[in-house]
Design a protein around this motif. Structure first.
Motif, PDB file in Angstrom:
ATOM      1  N   GLN A  47     -32.073  13.942 -28.361  1.00  0.00           N
ATOM      2  CA  GLN A  47     -33.253  13.227 -28.836  1.00  0.00           C
ATOM      3  C   GLN A  47     -33.086  11.709 -28.796  1.00  0.00           C
ATOM      4  O   GLN A  47     -33.788  10.990 -29.482  1.00  0.00           O
ATOM      5  N   ASP A 144     -33.209  11.995 -39.390  1.00  0.00           N
ATOM      6  CA  ASP A 144     -33.793  13.151 -38.720  1.00  0.00           C
ATOM      7  C   ASP A 144     -35.038  12.680 -37.993  1.00  0.00           C
ATOM      8  O   ASP A 144     -35.742  11.772 -38.460  1.00  0.00           O
ATOM      9  N   SER A 146     -38.618  14.080 -36.132  1.00  0.00           N
ATOM     10  CA  SER A 146     -39.486  15.234 -35.982  1.00  0.00           C
ATOM     11  C   SER A 146     -39.521  15.685 -34.539  1.00  0.00           C
ATOM     12  O   SER A 146     -39.226  14.914 -33.619  1.00  0.00           O
ATOM     13  N   GLU A 147     -39.868  16.945 -34.311  1.00  0.00           N
ATOM     14  CA  GLU A 147     -39.859  17.492 -32.960  1.00  0.00           C
ATOM     15  C   GLU A 147     -40.811  16.743 -32.040  1.00  0.00           C
ATOM     16  O   GLU A 147     -40.546  16.600 -30.847  1.00  0.00           O
ATOM     17  N   ASP A 148     -41.934  16.271 -32.577  1.00  0.00           N
ATOM     18  CA  ASP A 148     -42.884  15.540 -31.735  1.00  0.00           C
ATOM     19  C   ASP A 148     -42.533  14.068 -31.608  1.00  0.00           C
ATOM     20  O   ASP A 148     -43.210  13.321 -30.899  1.00  0.00           O
ATOM     21  N   ASP A 150     -42.811  11.755 -33.768  1.00  0.00           N
ATOM     22  CA  ASP A 150     -43.740  10.886 -34.467  1.00  0.00           C
ATOM     23  C   ASP A 150     -43.248  10.451 -35.838  1.00  0.00           C
ATOM     24  O   ASP A 150     -43.917   9.680 -36.510  1.00  0.00           O
ATOM     25  N   SER A 151     -42.109  10.957 -36.275  1.00  0.00           N
ATOM     26  CA  SER A 151     -41.590  10.562 -37.580  1.00  0.00           C
ATOM     27  C   SER A 151     -40.076  10.447 -37.518  1.00  0.00           C
ATOM     28  O   SER A 151     -39.400  11.296 -36.929  1.00  0.00           O
ATOM     29  N   VAL A 165     -39.483   6.811 -44.429  1.00  0.00           N
ATOM     30  CA  VAL A 165     -40.223   7.468 -43.353  1.00  0.00           C
ATOM     31  C   VAL A 165     -40.793   6.384 -42.438  1.00  0.00           C
ATOM     32  O   VAL A 165     -41.491   5.478 -42.905  1.00  0.00           O
ATOM     33  N   GLN A 167     -42.724   5.536 -38.526  1.00  0.00           N
ATOM     34  CA  GLN A 167     -43.531   6.044 -37.427  1.00  0.00           C
ATOM     35  C   GLN A 167     -43.527   5.028 -36.301  1.00  0.00           C
ATOM     36  O   GLN A 167     -43.398   3.821 -36.555  1.00  0.00           O
TER      37      GLN A 167
END
Length: 300
Positions: A47, A144, A146-148, A150-151, A165, A167
């Motif tokens: 990733q 971590d 997110s899979e998309d 976006d976070s 958090v 973005q």
């Protein structure tokens, strides 16, 4: 003598056997080794394309101590990059810019050598937000994505874990360059032709008239004798609505006033015509005259 040696040997074996069955024997002490911050190079991590080469905006804070409430008016940015095989973290903390070194091992995050500029902010809220944010980065321990993609979530805090958090910052919209097309040649039309008010005449005029003007005070009052003036000849006893409309005049002229010497002294006069003999209400309108009206003037 041999019996004594044999007896000692038997006791030694029995004692060794008893020690071998004792489950409470002391284990060797374990040495705790701190994690090595020289972690696997970032390009080998999964990733990675979702992490670097982006600007991340802080959008939410979950502070377990409830001591930090994120202000939506303060912009805080975070970037990850690789510079000469060094993993660099940098960004804008609401008032100053910062930089440091980071490492990743699975989902563990290490941040070292965090430095920042020391520019003072006029807004106290921005400085408070910045202090909380930089302190959180200094105690970051995990991340971590997110899979998309976006976070981005970064865990921080030593005794009471909390997290930030982020973005991705939207890419700037490309400037729209308006297409330039050649301006078409517009042929003049009757509607676009300047309208010239014709001088109404009952019959061809035959008399030139000298009109003496009484200057009045106005915001554009000239300090000299020559100034533009419009002269209108209207039916006698016309109301002021009629006198204010040039198209209602019987004769209407534009001229220039000038000073003339008369028996009563220097006066301001404009000569216009030709007009027909008759009786008129005559108006004079100019920068220094406002609206002069002479009633029932007989012209021969």
């Amino acid at each position: 003598m041999r019996f004594l040696i044999l007896l000692i040997t038997i006791f030694a074996l029995l004692f060794a056997g008893c020690n071998g069955d004792d489950n409470t024997a002391t284990e060797p002490a374990l040495t705790t080794v701190p994690p090595d911050k020289s972690v696997t190079p970032l390009p080998d991590m999964p990733q990675v394309d979702d992490l670097i080469n982006k600007t991340w905006l802080l959008t939410e804070v979950k502070d377990s101590t409830d001591e930090w409430k994120l202000s939506k008016d303060i912009r805080i940015e975070l970037e990850f990059s690789i510079d000469d095989d060094q993993q660099v973290i940098s960004g804008y903390s609401g008032c100053n810019t910062y930089t440091g070194i980071f490492g990743i091992d699975e989902n563990a995050l290490f941040i070292d050598d965090l430095t920042y500029t020391e520019r003072a902010c006029l807004a106290e809220d921005a400085m408070l937000q910045e202090g909380k944010y930089l302190s959180a980065l200094g105690t970051a321990h995990s991340l971590d994505i997110s899979e998309d993609g976006d976070s981005l979530i970064i865990g921080y805090g030593l005794t009471v874990p909390s997290y930030l958090v982020f973005q991705p910052k939207p890419a700037a919209s490309p400037a729209i360059i308006p297409s330039v097309s050649p301006t078409p040649k517009v042929e003049p039309s009757p509607a676009m032709t300047p309208v010239i008010i014709p001088t109404p005449q009952l019959m061809p005029g035959s008399v030139m008239v000298s009109i003496y003007i009484e200057p009045q005070k106005s915001g554009t009052q000239a300090q000299r004798c020559e100034f533009p003036v419009n002269i209108g000849f209207y039916p006698p006893d016309s109301d002021f609505i009629t006198l204010a409309q040039p198209k209602s005049a019987i004769f209407y002229f534009s001229g220039t006033a000038s000073c003339v010497i008369t028996e009563s002294g220097t006066r301001i006069m404009v000569k216009v015509g030709p007009v027909n003999p008759g009786t008129y209400d005559i108006t004079a309108d100019g920068p220094t005259t406002l609206l002069n009206v002479k009633r029932n003037v007989h012209v021969e």
